[in-house]
Design an enzyme around this catalytic site. Structure first.
Site, PDB file in Angstrom:
ATOM      1  CE  LYS A  79      36.688  46.485  38.898  1.00  0.00           C
ATOM      2  NZ  LYS A  79      37.540  46.651  40.185  1.00  0.00           N
ATOM      3  CB  SER A 154      37.484  49.613  41.898  1.00  0.00           C
ATOM      4  OG  SER A 154      38.129  48.051  41.630  1.00  0.00           O
ATOM      5  CB  SER A 178      37.990  46.397  44.529  1.00  0.00           C
ATOM      6  OG  SER A 178      38.870  47.551  44.595  1.00  0.00           O
TER       7      SER A 178
END
Ligand code: GLN
Length: 487
Positions: A79, A154, A178
């Site tokens: 990420k 997210s 998330s």
């Protein structure tokens, strides 16, 4: 031999060790898939092809020598919130659009040390604020099951990438859901560890008392392998916990006989779509057939978790994001007149609307005169929610329920109404407020869209959660389904 991209982390690691294929071969296959899917999914912010191929070649030399770690040569993605030395780390924001970290996050360093090969950095909501991946400065990510829908957020880029088999595993972070929420909406396995299990050093901070790094993979077995390599005490993160890392992989096979599962009454409320509820009930039947016992438990303060979170998280973010001022690094406006102008315009231009909304809310709830009414009150209710969980775990081993109230929703459907968007995390936020580990596993479909079952356990019960998830995945095949077009 099945196609390489159908294999999970565990199988790929074993295949590499047995030299059935090379790391360079794997990197080529997955890089090809990443590049081909980028226009449709937008799952990546950076693809590090050259570095990946060089690292894969190095991994092949290590494999040839018969040495190497648990993940030597296995491709993964990070990420874009984990700092990566020499590779841009944007956090989905224009503010960090030009930021190249001088060091690796501990999670990145640990996975590197285990031999994993990074293929790139995945797209995400700006500063991890969002539930749909629509707040990214780099554009929304699309759900591989239906590109008109959101992948969740997210960590939407990591989730879409694993669901479409662009990469067999990816790191992610979970502040209010998330990891688990995008895992549910994309039909994969998402593990959020206990707060303190995984180092936050080098993770760009959103809400420091809630943020925790974890994994997105196809299966619980793959999550166990990845977590084992990521977890552990880190002197560079004072909130990481000095506690031995169990061998999560070795613990996968324990029988479920007698496992006490608590069904959270508050999770089966009127907000839960009936078709989703049906999938969850079917999954619970599978657990019963595996020897688990179900009882209902109530966490009376849990319905307050969304309002509590939207005081605590913005408060912490307003403080954490104060460092982005255009002075030391990150976006700087052109020709500032004076220092105030530099601050104002750099922040005004660098941050998107959702980040600004949170910074303003957070500054307000922390300000003199409102601190007691909002922030302190929220902290108190947070303790009550935490105590509810502690009480529940006196009578059950884990609690189960839905990860999300609905399957994936349309892009744009909730962007104009932040409250509706915030309610998407109603089932996931509680675990963050209490610092508990949670996992989401795919448990069927509503129409063509995947649904996630959430399992939450006491602090440091990751082995138990992964064991429960793995047993379910041994009895079902939902986690093996791949979206059409990516099979
Ligand atoms: N969706 C929640 C938020 O917008 C949670 C995000 C997260 O876990 N990083 O804050």
């Amino acid at each position: 031999m099945s196609e390489l991209h159908h294999m999970g982390l565990t199988e790929l690691a074993a295949g590499l060790r047995a030299r059935r294929f090379s790391s360079v071969e794997l990197a080529e296959v997955f890089l090809g898939r990443i590049e081909a899917s980028q226009p449709a999914l937008n799952a990546f912010i950076s693809v590090t092809r050259e570095q990946a191929l060089a690292d894969a070649a190095a991994a092949d030399r290590i494999l040839a020598a018969g040495t190497g770690g648990a993940l030597t040569g296995v491709p993964i993605a990070h990420k874009d919130l984990f700092c990566t030395q020499g590779v841009r780390t944007t956090c989905g924001s224009r503010m960090l659009g030009n930021f190249v970290s001088p060091y690796d996050a501990t999670v990145v360093a640990k996975l590197k040390a285990a031999g994993a090969v990074m293929l790139g950095k995945t797209n995400m909501d700006e500063f991890a604020m969002g539930s749909s991946n629509e707040t990214s400065f780099f554009g929304p990510v699309k759900n591989p099951w239906d590109p008109r829908l959101v992948p969740g957020g997210s960590s939407g880029g990591s989730a879409a990438a694993v669901a479409a088999r662009l990469v067999p595993g990816a790191t992610a972070t979970d502040t209010g859901g998330s990891i688990r929420q995008p895992a549910a909406l994309c039909g994969i396995t998402g593990l959020k560890p206990t707060y303190g299990r995984v180092s936050r050093y080098g993770m760009v901070a959103f809400a420091s008392s809630l943020d925790q790094g974890g994994t997105l993979t196809a299966s619980a077995a793959d999550a166990a392998l990845m977590l084992r390599e990521m977890a552990g005490f880190d002197p560079k993160d004072s909130t990481s916990v000095e506690r031995e890392v169990p061998d999560y992989v070795a613990a996968l096979g324990a029988p479920l006989e007698g496992l006490k599962i608590g069904l959270l009454r508050e999770f089966f409320d009127k907000g839960l779509e009936p078709a989703n509820e049906q999938r969850i009930r079917e999954a619970l039947k599978v657990y019963e057939s595996l020897g688990a016992r179900l009882t209902e438990v109530s966490l009376p303060n849990l319905p307050l978790s969304v309002p509590v979170y939207y005081v605590v998280a913005p408060a912490e973010c307003s403080s954490n994001l104060a460092r982005f001022d255009g002075v030391r690094y990150g976006h700087r406006c052109e020709n500032p007149r004076d220092l105030m102008d530099l601050y104002r315009r750099s922040r005004g231009e660098g941050f998107g609307a959702e980040v600004k909304r949170r910074v303003m809310t957070g500054t307000y709830v922390l300000s003199a005169g409102y601190y007691d009414a909002y922030y302190l009150k929220a902290q108190r209710v947070r303790q009550l929610i935490s105590a509810d969980f502690t009480r529940a775990f006196e009578s059950v081993d884990v609690v189960m329920g839905p990860t999300t109230p609905t399957p994936a929703f349309a892009l744009g459907a909730k962007t104009s109404d932040p409250i509706t968007m915030y309610l998407n995390d109603i089932y996931t936020i509680g675990a963050n407020l209490a610092g508990l580990p949670g996992v989401s596993v795919p448990c069927g479909f509503v129409g063509e869209l995947p649904v996630g079952l959430q399992i939450v356990g006491p602090h440091f019960s990751e082995a138990r959660l992964l064991n429960a998830a793995h047993a379910y995945q041994g009895a079902t095949d939902w986690h093996t389904r791949i979206p059409r077009g990516f099979a």
